[in-house]
Design a protein around this motif. Structure first.
Motif, PDB file in Angstrom:
ATOM      1  N   THR A 201       0.852  -1.325   0.180  1.00  0.00           N
ATOM      2  CA  THR A 201      -0.109   0.117  -0.047  1.00  0.00           C
ATOM      3  C   THR A 201       0.799   1.331   0.070  1.00  0.00           C
ATOM      4  O   THR A 201       1.724   1.382   0.752  1.00  0.00           O
ATOM      5  CB  THR A 201      -0.901  -0.058   1.233  1.00  0.00           C
ATOM      6  OG1 THR A 201      -1.509  -1.206   1.314  1.00  0.00           O
ATOM      7  CG2 THR A 201      -2.140   1.272   1.298  1.00  0.00           C
ATOM      8  N   PHE A 202       0.469   2.108  -1.036  1.00  0.00           N
ATOM      9  CA  PHE A 202       1.004   3.613  -0.881  1.00  0.00           C
ATOM     10  C   PHE A 202       0.114   4.226  -0.037  1.00  0.00           C
ATOM     11  O   PHE A 202      -1.363   4.374  -0.258  1.00  0.00           O
ATOM     12  CB  PHE A 202       1.048   4.144  -2.212  1.00  0.00           C
ATOM     13  CG  PHE A 202       1.514   5.721  -2.305  1.00  0.00           C
ATOM     14  CD1 PHE A 202       2.509   6.305  -1.190  1.00  0.00           C
ATOM     15  CD2 PHE A 202       0.724   6.268  -3.193  1.00  0.00           C
ATOM     16  CE1 PHE A 202       2.830   7.458  -1.231  1.00  0.00           C
ATOM     17  CE2 PHE A 202       1.247   7.790  -3.295  1.00  0.00           C
ATOM     18  CZ  PHE A 202       2.148   8.145  -2.213  1.00  0.00           C
ATOM     19  N   CYS A 203       0.408   5.060   1.187  1.00  0.00           N
ATOM     20  CA  CYS A 203      -0.617   5.852   1.902  1.00  0.00           C
ATOM     21  C   CYS A 203       0.063   7.326   1.891  1.00  0.00           C
ATOM     22  O   CYS A 203       0.893   7.794   2.073  1.00  0.00           O
ATOM     23  CB  CYS A 203      -0.455   5.426   3.338  1.00  0.00           C
ATOM     24  SG  CYS A 203      -0.310   3.638   3.704  1.00  0.00           S
ATOM     25  N   TYR A 204      -0.973   8.150   1.802  1.00  0.00           N
ATOM     26  CA  TYR A 204      -0.830   9.829   1.990  1.00  0.00           C
ATOM     27  C   TYR A 204      -1.711  10.171   2.952  1.00  0.00           C
ATOM     28  O   TYR A 204      -2.970   9.996   3.029  1.00  0.00           O
ATOM     29  CB  TYR A 204      -1.145  10.342   0.476  1.00  0.00           C
ATOM     30  CG  TYR A 204      -1.000  11.777   0.616  1.00  0.00           C
ATOM     31  CD1 TYR A 204       0.040  12.267   0.862  1.00  0.00           C
ATOM     32  CD2 TYR A 204      -1.989  12.706   0.469  1.00  0.00           C
ATOM     33  CE1 TYR A 204       0.237  13.829   0.845  1.00  0.00           C
ATOM     34  CE2 TYR A 204      -1.916  13.931   0.485  1.00  0.00           C
ATOM     35  CZ  TYR A 204      -0.835  14.592   0.821  1.00  0.00           C
ATOM     36  OH  TYR A 204      -0.656  16.117   0.968  1.00  0.00           O
ATOM     37  N   PHE A 205      -1.104  10.916   3.944  1.00  0.00           N
ATOM     38  CA  PHE A 205      -1.769  11.295   5.088  1.00  0.00           C
ATOM     39  C   PHE A 205      -1.509  12.984   5.157  1.00  0.00           C
ATOM     40  O   PHE A 205      -0.596  13.389   4.894  1.00  0.00           O
ATOM     41  CB  PHE A 205      -1.070  10.803   6.336  1.00  0.00           C
ATOM     42  CG  PHE A 205      -1.223   9.513   6.933  1.00  0.00           C
ATOM     43  CD1 PHE A 205      -2.208   9.044   7.385  1.00  0.00           C
ATOM     44  CD2 PHE A 205      -0.243   8.653   6.145  1.00  0.00           C
ATOM     45  CE1 PHE A 205      -2.172   7.735   7.547  1.00  0.00           C
ATOM     46  CE2 PHE A 205      -0.365   7.074   6.440  1.00  0.00           C
ATOM     47  CZ  PHE A 205      -1.451   6.900   7.215  1.00  0.00           C
ATOM     48  N   ASP A 206      -2.620  13.623   5.071  1.00  0.00           N
ATOM     49  CA  ASP A 206      -3.040  14.921   4.959  1.00  0.00           C
ATOM     50  C   ASP A 206      -3.671  15.661   5.958  1.00  0.00           C
ATOM     51  O   ASP A 206      -4.990  15.985   5.977  1.00  0.00           O
ATOM     52  CB  ASP A 206      -3.411  15.518   3.457  1.00  0.00           C
ATOM     53  CG  ASP A 206      -3.335  17.028   3.600  1.00  0.00           C
ATOM     54  OD1 ASP A 206      -2.518  17.497   4.002  1.00  0.00           O
ATOM     55  OD2 ASP A 206      -4.298  17.352   2.688  1.00  0.00           O
ATOM     56  N   PRO A 207      -3.303  15.578   7.436  1.00  0.00           N
ATOM     57  CA  PRO A 207      -4.003  15.973   8.382  1.00  0.00           C
ATOM     58  C   PRO A 207      -4.068  17.238   8.550  1.00  0.00           C
ATOM     59  O   PRO A 207      -3.643  18.151   7.973  1.00  0.00           O
ATOM     60  CB  PRO A 207      -3.295  15.483   9.655  1.00  0.00           C
ATOM     61  CG  PRO A 207      -1.956  15.563   9.015  1.00  0.00           C
ATOM     62  CD  PRO A 207      -1.821  15.228   7.776  1.00  0.00           C
ATOM     63  N   PRO A 208      -5.233  17.847   9.159  1.00  0.00           N
ATOM     64  CA  PRO A 208      -5.231  19.280   9.502  1.00  0.00           C
ATOM     65  C   PRO A 208      -3.905  19.859  10.105  1.00  0.00           C
ATOM     66  O   PRO A 208      -3.257  19.229  10.941  1.00  0.00           O
ATOM     67  CB  PRO A 208      -5.970  19.532  10.923  1.00  0.00           C
ATOM     68  CG  PRO A 208      -7.027  18.375  10.550  1.00  0.00           C
ATOM     69  CD  PRO A 208      -6.069  17.047  10.187  1.00  0.00           C
ATOM     70  N   TYR A 209      -3.282  20.926   9.399  1.00  0.00           N
ATOM     71  CA  TYR A 209      -2.221  21.443   9.842  1.00  0.00           C
ATOM     72  C   TYR A 209      -1.899  21.827  11.105  1.00  0.00           C
ATOM     73  O   TYR A 209      -2.932  22.633  11.564  1.00  0.00           O
ATOM     74  CB  TYR A 209      -1.780  22.371   8.625  1.00  0.00           C
ATOM     75  CG  TYR A 209      -0.970  21.923   7.123  1.00  0.00           C
ATOM     76  CD1 TYR A 209      -1.469  20.570   6.848  1.00  0.00           C
ATOM     77  CD2 TYR A 209      -0.608  22.665   6.405  1.00  0.00           C
ATOM     78  CE1 TYR A 209      -0.700  19.985   5.869  1.00  0.00           C
ATOM     79  CE2 TYR A 209      -0.176  22.136   5.313  1.00  0.00           C
ATOM     80  CZ  TYR A 209      -0.174  20.972   4.857  1.00  0.00           C
ATOM     81  OH  TYR A 209       0.095  20.341   3.928  1.00  0.00           O
TER      82      TYR A 209
END
Length: 301
Positions: A201-209
């Motif tokens: 799996t490739f995972c991209y995490f873009d949480p609230p900054y």
């Protein structure tokens, strides 16, 4: 690189604060080499507007894709586009027709009537096409495409000042629906993705900054914020996913924009590679705070 439906590319169907379209080339540089071949799964647990999601879906033939978000109305909109795009378009076109043919005073009244209607449906946990169409309508006509709620969970973003907003992009909504047919869409926090993520799996995490200044934290995305403890818990989760063999990329703000000695993320992600990239962002809620600032990309590959 394997391509799929090249003539039917999809793009984000909403505006989203902190959207990744402008830094997509930097993120692409961190895609794993085997993406679309050996790595056939993709996970995005903070999907937001989905700029990276749609880039992946447009460019690669993935076997399994998982997206999630804690914003229930956002996830419901993705699901409505996937499952009943025709009804959604009909509802959204009716809103667009009424709004675009109104004068400024009428538009203001239409906006706030529909905002009240959206909040009423939201309060009752509605899962209708109407809720999804109102979500998109408000996003396309509100101030700066923000999603902000008050302490009671009510959407409270004021009307934006757009002469001819694109409210119902029929062609793109069909393209998005097509791309989402094989996507698992889940209303959940990022930890739920643990059941999907593995070494393929490739995972991209873009949480609230993490906010750079006190005034930058004006766009409360949910009733519960995402404080430093939450950032640290996410970093631990990313470490765990990395240990299981997943290829991980994450984004966040760069605290050194305002304090060169603030190494919060450098310490949290010390075991990973950290890149500082430039982006056009607002570091507070007024125009004078806009300009080029550094952001972080964290990668384990």
């Amino acid at each position: 690189m394997s391509t799929l439906h090249i003539q039917n590319n999809a793009k984000p169907f909403i505006k989203w604060a902190g959207g990744k379209s402008q830094i997509l080339n930097d993120i692409r540089a961190q895609y794993p080499r085997e993406l679309g071949r050996g790595i056939k799964k993709y996970a995005e647990p903070f999907v937001g507007g989905g700029a990276v999601l749609f880039d992946i879906l447009n460019r690669f033939d993935m076997e399994e894709v998982y997206i999630s978000d804690i914003n229930r109305e956002l996830i419901h909109s993705y699901t409505s586009i996937k499952n009943d795009v025709a009804s959604l378009i009909a509802s959204l076109k009716a809103l667009e027709e009424t709004y675009l043919h109104a004068d400024d005073a009428q538009r203001k009244e239409i906006y706030y009537i529909n905002r009240d209607r959206f909040n009423m449906l939201k309060q009752h946990n509605d899962i209708s096409v109407e809720l999804a169409s109102l979500f998109i309508f408000l996003n396309r006509t509100c101030f700066n495409g923000l999603y902000r709620v008050n302490s009671k969970g009510g959407y409270n973003v004021p009307q934006g000042n757009y002469k001819n907003p694109c409210i119902c992009d029929v062609q793109n909504l069909h393209a998005v629906s097509d791309k989402l047919q094989r996507v698992i869409i889940t209303h959940a926090d990022y930890q739920h993705s643990r059941n999907f993520i593995d070494r393929d799996t490739f995972c991209y995490f873009d949480p609230p900054y993490r906010p750079l200044t006190e005034t930058a934290n004006f766009n409360a995305y949910a009733q519960d914020g995402f404080d430093d403890n939450a950032q640290a818990n996410l970093a631990q989760f990313i470490d765990e996913m990395s240990e299981c063999g997943a290829h991980v990329v994450a984004s966040n703000s760069d605290p050194t924009n305002v304090d060169l000695n603030d190494n919060f993320f450098d310490a949290l992600y010390a075991r990973h590679r950290i890149f500082r990239i430039e982006a056009n962002r607002a570091i507070n809620s007024v125009g004078s705070g806009r300009g080029k600032i550094r952001e972080l990309l964290i990668a384990n590959g």
